[in-house]
Design an enzyme around this catalytic site. Structure first.
Site, PDB file in Angstrom:
ATOM      1  N   HIS A 116       0.941  -1.160  -0.015  1.00  0.00           N
ATOM      2  CA  HIS A 116       0.066   0.036   0.169  1.00  0.00           C
ATOM      3  C   HIS A 116       0.956   1.230  -0.107  1.00  0.00           C
ATOM      4  O   HIS A 116       0.347   2.370  -0.353  1.00  0.00           O
ATOM      5  CB  HIS A 116      -0.959   0.041   1.261  1.00  0.00           C
ATOM      6  CG  HIS A 116      -0.349   0.197   2.587  1.00  0.00           C
ATOM      7  ND1 HIS A 116      -0.104  -0.830   3.650  1.00  0.00           N
ATOM      8  CD2 HIS A 116       0.077   1.482   3.121  1.00  0.00           C
ATOM      9  CE1 HIS A 116       0.440  -0.158   4.289  1.00  0.00           C
ATOM     10  NE2 HIS A 116       0.652   1.229   4.348  1.00  0.00           N
ATOM     11  N   ASP A 146      -0.142  -7.459   1.302  1.00  0.00           N
ATOM     12  CA  ASP A 146       0.250  -6.212   1.541  1.00  0.00           C
ATOM     13  C   ASP A 146       1.736  -6.237   1.443  1.00  0.00           C
ATOM     14  O   ASP A 146       2.477  -5.414   2.235  1.00  0.00           O
ATOM     15  CB  ASP A 146      -0.388  -5.585   2.463  1.00  0.00           C
ATOM     16  CG  ASP A 146      -0.217  -4.027   2.804  1.00  0.00           C
ATOM     17  OD1 ASP A 146       0.296  -3.448   1.695  1.00  0.00           O
ATOM     18  OD2 ASP A 146      -0.368  -3.336   3.586  1.00  0.00           O
ATOM     19  N   SER A 220       4.855   2.143   8.218  1.00  0.00           N
ATOM     20  CA  SER A 220       4.343   1.086   7.337  1.00  0.00           C
ATOM     21  C   SER A 220       5.606   0.565   6.264  1.00  0.00           C
ATOM     22  O   SER A 220       6.208   1.630   5.674  1.00  0.00           O
ATOM     23  CB  SER A 220       3.228   1.425   6.540  1.00  0.00           C
ATOM     24  OG  SER A 220       1.907   1.595   7.277  1.00  0.00           O
TER      25      SER A 220
END
Length: 368
Positions: A116, A146, A220
């Site tokens: 993402h 992901d 992230s």
């Protein structure tokens, strides 16, 4: 209550210098342990930070995205992203930017991050801790887990060793490192709260490590590191109701990351094996059954036509308890293991039918 209070006072006032010294003696080993732990943390951080990178991504305008490409409000909140965008805003159709973290695991420039983070990228810029900046290319992404892989044109880069996430247990120390801003890195410490978290709605294949090490916006794709200085997970999301951290973060186990990135390097995409069953969590309740290594099971509730499961004569109601000799932890665990197995390979499963244990070898198909 008065007597209890009086006894407490007596205990306190009866402490002698000798008693106080004994307490100090008992605490001394603990203090030394804490000092050594702090030293180990410092050593791990010093060795790991050079391999953690800042990733800035230029993306196509949000106005050009289809509704299917946009995150739902629930997932926007889960990822801690700002969802206050408006189609009427004159700037809405301009290029947008996002940022995240990644870590170098190969000295030739391969960098692992979240899918993402680099989704819809038109340009990716990677900044190293020594302030060098590189344009990166996308090697491949796997939105179902992901996981994303990018590469920069450089060599002899600092790396972090990959560990074995299967060895993780609740209570193990971990460090979360990220680079949410250019030239600025963050490090937080915590423990593993749980493993095998699934059904969170973050990705299609979930087997998350839950940690209380603070994970913030921009972290992230950064590494979750064990006390040995090895990456055992990739920081992915945190649970939030306010936009801030609430003590619940999630990381993808590095064993899953490793298998996915191996395929991305080899073929630029992920090909998954297929058994062809619908599953739900269940447990084994057969008291007289011998040699059961786990009472957790995945119950078959549906079978696809012309699937490996149908050809193997698996049936609704069968309780699958192991795959290749390893106990499973429920339906999601079995689904993850099958998906990461090479297509057309053979696996041995154990299942319970009519209170009997059956061992069978099945040739898997490929998920289309």
């Amino acid at each position: 209550m008065k007597f209890a209070h009086y006894s407490l006072l007596i205990t306190i006032f009866c402490l002698t210098p000798a008693t106080a010294q004994s307490f100090a003696d008992e605490l001394q080993p603990t203090k030394e342990y804490l000092v050594r732990t702090a030293q180990v943390f410092s050593e791990i951080i010093e060795k790991s930070k050079p391999a953690v990178v800042y990733i800035q991504v230029s993306k196509k305008p949000r106005g050009n995205q289809s509704p299917q490409e946009l995150l739902s409000p629930e997932l926007e909140k889960f990822f801690g992203q700002d969802k206050n965008t408006n189609n009427d805003n004159p700037f809405f159709n301009q290029a947008t930017y996002s940022y995240g973290s990644g870590f170098i695991f190969n000295p030739d420039g391969y960098i692992i991050t979240n899918s993402h983070v680099i989704k819809d990228a038109t340009r990716i810029t990677v900044t190293l801790t020594d302030k060098r900046r590189f344009s990166a290319t996308t090697v491949g992404t796997d939105p179902k887990t992901d996981i994303g892989l990018i590469k920069i044109n450089a060599s002899q880069l600092p790396t972090i060793p990959l560990g074995n996430s299967d060895l993780l247990k609740s209570g193990h120390w971990v460090l979360a490192i990220g680079s949410p801003y250019e030239y600025i890195q963050t490090v937080t410490a915590g423990i593993v709260s749980a493993t095998g978290r699934n059904s969170l709605g973050i990705s299609d294949y979930e087997n998350f490590i839950q940690t209380d090490a603070a994970i913030s916006l921009g972290n992230s794709g950064g590494p979750l590191i064990n006390i040995e200085g090895e990456v055992i997970g990739m920081n992915t999301a945190f649970l939030t109701q306010t936009g801030g951290y609430m003590g619940i973060g999630f990381a993808i186990p590095i064993n899953m990351v490793r298998k996915v990135t191996e395929q991305l390097i080899d073929q630029g995409k992920v090909t998954r094996a297929w058994l062809g069953v619908a599953l739900k969590d269940d447990s084994v309740d057969v008291p007289d059954l011998q040699d059961i290594t786990s009472y957790q099971a995945a119950k078959i509730v549906g079978i696809k036509k012309d699937s490996p499961a149908e050809y193997a004569d698996l049936r609704k109601g069968d309780l699958i308890i192991t795959i290749d000799g390893a106990p499973i932890a429920g339906a999601a665990d079995l689904r993850n293991r099958v998906s990461l197995t090479p297509p057309y390979s053979e696996v041995t499963i154990e299942y319970i039918r009519n209170q009997l244990k059956i061992v069978q070898t099945i040739k898997l198909g490929v998920l289309r």
